[in-house]
Design a protein around this motif. Structure first.
Motif, short mmCIF file in Angstrom:
data_model
loop_
_atom_site.label_atom_id
_atom_site.label_comp_id
_atom_site.label_asym_id
_atom_site.label_seq_id
_atom_site.Cartn_x
_atom_site.Cartn_y
_atom_site.Cartn_z
N MET A 1 0.87 -1.18 0.00
CA MET A 1 0.00 0.00 0.00
C MET A 1 0.90 1.23 0.00
N TYR A 2 0.34 2.34 -0.43
CA TYR A 2 1.11 3.57 -0.51
C TYR A 2 0.53 4.63 0.43
N LEU A 3 1.42 5.28 1.17
CA LEU A 3 1.05 6.37 2.05
C LEU A 3 1.66 7.66 1.50
N LEU A 4 0.97 8.75 1.64
CA LEU A 4 1.52 10.06 1.31
C LEU A 4 1.83 10.72 2.65
N VAL A 5 3.12 10.96 2.89
CA VAL A 5 3.58 11.44 4.18
C VAL A 5 4.29 12.77 3.99
N GLN A 6 3.98 13.72 4.87
CA GLN A 6 4.62 15.02 4.80
C GLN A 6 5.91 15.00 5.61
N ALA A 7 6.98 15.54 5.03
CA ALA A 7 8.29 15.58 5.71
C ALA A 7 9.18 16.60 5.00
N ASN A 8 10.37 16.81 5.56
CA ASN A 8 11.33 17.73 4.96
C ASN A 8 12.40 17.02 4.15
N ASN B 1 8.46 9.44 9.85
CA ASN B 1 7.03 9.77 9.89
C ASN B 1 6.16 8.60 9.42
N THR B 2 6.68 7.81 8.47
CA THR B 2 5.95 6.61 8.02
C THR B 2 5.88 5.60 9.16
N ASN B 3 6.99 5.41 9.85
CA ASN B 3 6.97 4.50 11.01
C ASN B 3 6.01 4.99 12.08
N ASN C 1 0.56 1.91 15.14
CA ASN C 1 -0.58 1.18 15.71
C ASN C 1 -0.98 -0.04 14.89
N THR C 2 -0.18 -0.38 13.89
CA THR C 2 -0.47 -1.53 13.04
C THR C 2 -0.18 -2.81 13.83
N GLY D 1 0.11 -5.97 12.59
CA GLY D 1 0.98 -6.93 11.92
C GLY D 1 2.36 -6.36 11.62
N ASP D 2 3.17 -7.21 11.01
CA ASP D 2 4.51 -6.79 10.60
C ASP D 2 4.43 -6.05 9.27
N TYR D 3 5.40 -5.17 9.05
CA TYR D 3 5.48 -4.44 7.79
C TYR D 3 6.92 -4.05 7.53
N THR D 4 7.19 -3.76 6.29
CA THR D 4 8.48 -3.20 5.89
C THR D 4 8.21 -1.97 5.03
N ILE D 5 9.23 -1.12 4.90
CA ILE D 5 9.12 0.07 4.06
C ILE D 5 10.18 -0.06 2.96
N PRO D 6 9.83 -0.70 1.83
CA PRO D 6 10.84 -0.93 0.80
C PRO D 6 11.21 0.30 -0.03
N ALA D 7 10.37 1.34 -0.06
CA ALA D 7 10.70 2.49 -0.90
C ALA D 7 10.04 3.77 -0.39
N ILE D 8 10.78 4.85 -0.49
CA ILE D 8 10.26 6.19 -0.21
C ILE D 8 10.81 7.11 -1.28
N ALA D 9 9.93 7.88 -1.90
CA ALA D 9 10.37 8.82 -2.94
C ALA D 9 9.60 10.13 -2.78
N GLU D 10 10.25 11.22 -3.15
CA GLU D 10 9.56 12.51 -3.07
C GLU D 10 8.45 12.55 -4.12
#
Length: 194
Positions: free
Chosen positions: A98-105, A113-115, A120-121, A123-132
């Motif tokens: 799934m994709y989240l849109l997260v605000q950051a600098n 901020n994604t973590n 509150n999730t 289950g387990d998860y990983t964050i394989p990619a973050i792009a502007e």
């Protein structure tokens, strides 16, 4: 937030830092129920920011599961989150993205901020990619409650300044009496929720 987000591309004449005007196209996100409502909402929102003419060149459903704004941040990042589930029958690990849109600098802050958004999730998860993301701004849907609160505040002001029944009966002009009666009628029709 469970909402349908529409990505709207707006083409308009923008003045750069050197004072030169050029045509630019920028994407914005708007929360709406349909393409028609998305077009109406983005037109209203952009009219407040762009004084010249602008054109909506594209509207499409965005694939963001959630939007997470954070204070003191000015850019948006698209975070890919892989939810991990174990299939007991086959004994294999399954991932759903799934994709989240997260605000950051920056990217590191977007990761943090994604973590935080996922804390509150269950289950387990990983964050394989973050792009502007190229998204310039996000316009969530607000109900008309703010406007109704203005009417209630106006009612309270009027009520505290003068007794309710006397100003209507002893107003110096018909206009003042009608105006006060309108405010009172609007305030009576407002429903407050806690």
């Amino acid at each position: 937030m469970s909402a349908i987000w529409y990505e709207c591309k707006i083409k308009y004449r923008k003045t750069d830092d050197n004072g030169v005007q050029k045509m630019t196209t920028e994407p914005y996100l708007v929360d709406a129920m349909s393409y028609t409502e998305a077009e109406q909402r983005i037109t209203e929102e952009m009219s407040a920011y762009i004084s010249d003419e602008f054109k909506i060149t594209n509207i499409k459903v965005a694939n963001y599961a959630e939007i997470h704004p954070f204070e003191n941040s000015d850019r948006w990042f698209k975070s890919k989150v892989s939810l991990i589930a174990y299939d007991e029958e086959s004994g294999k690990e399954r991932k759903s993205n799934m994709y989240l849109l997260v605000q950051a600098n920056d990217v590191k802050e977007a990761f943090d901020n994604t973590n935080q958004a996922m804390q509150n999730t269950m289950g387990d998860y990983t964050i394989p990619a973050i792009a502007e993301s190229p998204i310039m701004d996000v316009f969530p849907y607000f109900s008309g409650e703010e406007a109704e609160m203005d009417k209630v505040e106006r009612f309270i002001e009027v009520k505290n300044d003068k007794p309710i029944e006397e100003p209507i009966a002893s107003a110096t002009s018909e206009d003042e009496s009608e105006n006060l009666q309108e405010v009172l009628t609007e305030a009576e029709n407002v429903t407050l929720y806690k």
